[in-house]
Design a protein around this motif. Structure first.
Motif, short mmCIF file in Angstrom:
data_model
loop_
_atom_site.label_atom_id
_atom_site.label_comp_id
_atom_site.label_asym_id
_atom_site.label_seq_id
_atom_site.Cartn_x
_atom_site.Cartn_y
_atom_site.Cartn_z
N GLN A 79 0.83 -1.21 0.00
CA GLN A 79 0.00 0.00 0.00
C GLN A 79 0.87 1.26 0.00
OE1 GLN A 79 -3.71 0.09 0.08
NE2 GLN A 79 -2.98 2.04 -0.77
N VAL A 80 1.91 1.27 0.80
CA VAL A 80 2.82 2.43 0.85
C VAL A 80 3.43 2.68 -0.53
CG1 VAL A 80 5.01 3.27 1.79
CG2 VAL A 80 3.32 2.25 3.31
N LEU A 81 3.87 1.63 -1.20
CA LEU A 81 4.48 1.78 -2.52
C LEU A 81 3.44 2.23 -3.55
CD1 LEU A 81 6.85 -1.32 -2.57
CD2 LEU A 81 7.49 1.08 -2.23
N LEU A 82 2.23 1.67 -3.46
CA LEU A 82 1.16 2.10 -4.37
C LEU A 82 0.86 3.58 -4.18
CD1 LEU A 82 -0.95 1.07 -6.48
CD2 LEU A 82 -2.52 0.77 -4.56
N ASP A 83 0.77 4.03 -2.95
CA ASP A 83 0.48 5.44 -2.66
C ASP A 83 1.61 6.36 -3.12
OD1 ASP A 83 -1.89 4.66 -1.51
OD2 ASP A 83 -1.16 4.79 0.56
N SER A 84 2.84 5.81 -3.19
CA SER A 84 3.97 6.64 -3.61
C SER A 84 4.15 6.70 -5.11
CB SER A 84 5.26 6.12 -2.96
OG SER A 84 5.65 4.87 -3.53
N GLY A 85 3.28 5.98 -5.86
CA GLY A 85 3.33 6.09 -7.31
C GLY A 85 3.69 4.83 -8.07
N TRP A 86 3.96 3.72 -7.36
CA TRP A 86 4.24 2.48 -8.07
C TRP A 86 2.98 2.02 -8.80
CZ3 TRP A 86 8.19 -1.64 -6.63
CH2 TRP A 86 9.33 -1.06 -6.07
N SER A 87 3.15 1.50 -10.01
CA SER A 87 2.01 0.98 -10.76
C SER A 87 1.63 -0.40 -10.25
CB SER A 87 2.36 0.90 -12.25
OG SER A 87 3.30 -0.15 -12.48
N VAL A 88 0.44 -0.85 -10.60
CA VAL A 88 -0.01 -2.19 -10.21
C VAL A 88 0.90 -3.27 -10.79
CG1 VAL A 88 -1.87 -3.88 -10.45
CG2 VAL A 88 -2.39 -1.53 -9.73
N PRO A 89 1.24 -3.23 -12.10
CA PRO A 89 2.17 -4.25 -12.61
C PRO A 89 3.52 -4.24 -11.91
CG PRO A 89 1.06 -3.16 -14.42
CD PRO A 89 0.73 -2.38 -13.19
N ASP A 90 4.04 -3.06 -11.59
CA ASP A 90 5.32 -2.99 -10.88
C ASP A 90 5.21 -3.60 -9.49
OD1 ASP A 90 6.52 -1.79 -13.03
OD2 ASP A 90 6.41 0.26 -12.22
N LEU A 91 4.09 -3.35 -8.81
CA LEU A 91 3.88 -3.93 -7.49
C LEU A 91 3.74 -5.45 -7.55
CD1 LEU A 91 1.52 -1.57 -5.47
CD2 LEU A 91 3.76 -2.44 -4.78
N GLN A 92 3.04 -5.93 -8.56
CA GLN A 92 2.91 -7.38 -8.71
C GLN A 92 4.28 -8.01 -8.95
OE1 GLN A 92 0.03 -7.22 -11.89
NE2 GLN A 92 -1.68 -7.71 -10.51
N GLY A 93 5.12 -7.29 -9.70
CA GLY A 93 6.48 -7.76 -9.90
C GLY A 93 7.25 -7.79 -8.60
N PHE A 94 7.18 -6.71 -7.84
CA PHE A 94 7.88 -6.60 -6.57
C PHE A 94 7.45 -7.70 -5.60
CE2 PHE A 94 7.66 -4.95 -2.16
CZ PHE A 94 9.01 -4.77 -1.91
N LEU A 95 6.16 -7.96 -5.52
CA LEU A 95 5.63 -8.93 -4.56
C LEU A 95 6.02 -10.36 -4.90
CD1 LEU A 95 2.08 -7.45 -3.92
CD2 LEU A 95 4.00 -7.50 -2.30
N GLY A 96 6.23 -10.66 -6.19
CA GLY A 96 6.57 -12.04 -6.50
C GLY A 96 6.98 -12.34 -7.92
N GLU A 97 6.36 -11.64 -8.88
CA GLU A 97 6.59 -12.00 -10.28
C GLU A 97 8.04 -11.77 -10.73
OE1 GLU A 97 4.64 -13.60 -12.24
OE2 GLU A 97 2.83 -13.57 -11.01
N ASN A 98 8.74 -10.80 -10.14
CA ASN A 98 10.14 -10.59 -10.51
C ASN A 98 11.00 -11.79 -10.11
OD1 ASN A 98 9.44 -8.05 -11.45
ND2 ASN A 98 10.18 -6.97 -9.63
N TRP A 99 10.74 -12.32 -8.91
CA TRP A 99 11.47 -13.53 -8.51
C TRP A 99 11.13 -14.70 -9.42
CZ3 TRP A 99 15.45 -12.42 -5.95
CH2 TRP A 99 15.47 -11.57 -4.84
N LEU A 100 9.85 -14.84 -9.78
CA LEU A 100 9.45 -15.95 -10.64
C LEU A 100 10.14 -15.85 -12.00
CD1 LEU A 100 5.64 -16.46 -9.94
CD2 LEU A 100 7.62 -17.39 -8.74
#
Length: 336
Positions: A308-329
């Motif tokens: 939520q903090v990153l979303l509020d600071s301007g991160w996009s939804v795809p970028d957040l999905q990447g950060f949470l797990g998809e980048n590692w995958l």
């Protein structure tokens, strides 16, 4: 802003969440007096995948094999709860089935006992990534707390070639900068930093400089920020989502959000960790101020608020999905 710690921002849906570092082994191991409750809490916080430290530079080959055997038996005995994964497809299947996907890693290369033939054996037993050195020098190279960082050894170069061959991810957390940069140059596969913060945001030897972050990203790799108070700020006790977000955002601005994830390095039972690991292995913590006061670690409950903090600071939804797990995958898919 009020945030339910267990609910991720609505635009994310039900994201895959990957934590690349839990420094506890299975029930009965050195660092986990109540592993079952630890994993229950992670499931409650909707963590899809956890990479678990099963051995470090303190363990012999024999001890390491016994811990791996215990881990595999533990997870295999509870197929309704756990999936001991072999690849990305297993993580996605576990997510769909609402089970906990798990894998194992080493923090250091001493569990090899200097024998490169064991790399393939460990990979087949479920070791997905391996740190090169834990704070101090070993056969592979130097750790982040060595007074002089001599770089990767000849053995270390041979080790990375073997890790590439058997498709084990090269991990540069806890490793000296020169040694890590040499490893980036030597590896033909993406490399990662599973649980390290930015030395620019806060200057601690366990954090990594921008030069290394850029080099890791150039391989297609990912840098995982952690939730250890000592590495987040001079306050030492600030393990808030905002403190972690500062490091994540720094790396995202530097190399792009597609190269950022997290490895919380969460220690639920701090007293047990201090008495049974920190105090028993003082050689690993000679410098760095580790035990000047009680260490603090952010747990998995911080992840949804961090999103939520990153979303509020301007991160996009795809970028957040990447950060949470998809980048590692992505990296797992490339290497494994």
């Amino acid at each position: 802003m009020s945030v339910n710690l267990l609910n991720y921002p609505e635009p994310l849906g039900r994201p895959i969440v990957c934590d690349m570092t839990l420094p506890q082994g299975p029930a009965g191991s050195l660092e986990a007096p109540d592993f079952d409750s630890i994993m229950t809490e992670r499931a409650r916080c909707r963590v899809t995948f956890t990479s678990i430290t099963i051995a470090s530079d303190e363990l012999s080959v024999g001890e390491t094999v016994r811990w791996i055997a215990a881990a595999r038996r533990y997870f295999s005995s509870q197929p309704d709860r756990y999936v001991l994964i072999e690849g990305v497809a297993d993580i996605r299947a576990a997510h769909a089935a609402q089970k906990s996907a798990v894998n194992l890693h080493f923090q250091g290369t001493n569990p090899l006992g200097g024998d490169l033939k064991l790399v393939e054996v460990y990979r087949r037993l479920g070791i997905g990534h391996m740190l090169l050195a834990y704070n101090y020098r070993n056969l592979t190279g130097d750790g982040c707390h060595e007074s002089s960082d001599a770089g990767l050894s000849t053995y270390g170069r041979e080790l990375i070639a073997e890790m590439n061959r058997v498709r084990m991810i090269v991990d540069l957390s806890h490793t000296g900068t020169r040694t890590a940069l040499d490893a980036v140059e030597a590896s033909k596969q993406p490399v990662i930093v599973s649980h390290s913060n930015s030395r620019v945001v806060f200057d601690h030897q366990r954090n990594i400089p921008d030069e290394l972050a850029k080099a890791v990203a150039a391989t297609g790799g990912v840098i995982g920020v952690n939730g250890v108070g000592l590495f987040l700020s001079a306050a030492r006790s600030d393990i808030s989502a905002q403190a972690i977000a500062r490091h994540a955002s720094h790396f995202a601005n530097l190399v792009g959000p597609q190269h950022v994830g997290f490895g919380l390095d969460s220690v639920p039972n701090v007293q047990y960790f201090t008495e049974h690991f920190g105090r028993k292995h003082p050689d690993r913590f000679r410098v760095g101020g580790y035990f000047k006061q009680t260490p603090r670690f952010a747990g998995p409950e911080v992840i949804a608020e961090l999103a939520q903090v990153l979303l509020d600071s301007g991160w996009s939804v795809p970028d957040l999905q990447g950060f949470l797990g998809e980048n590692w995958l992505r990296v797992m898919g490339q290497v494994w």
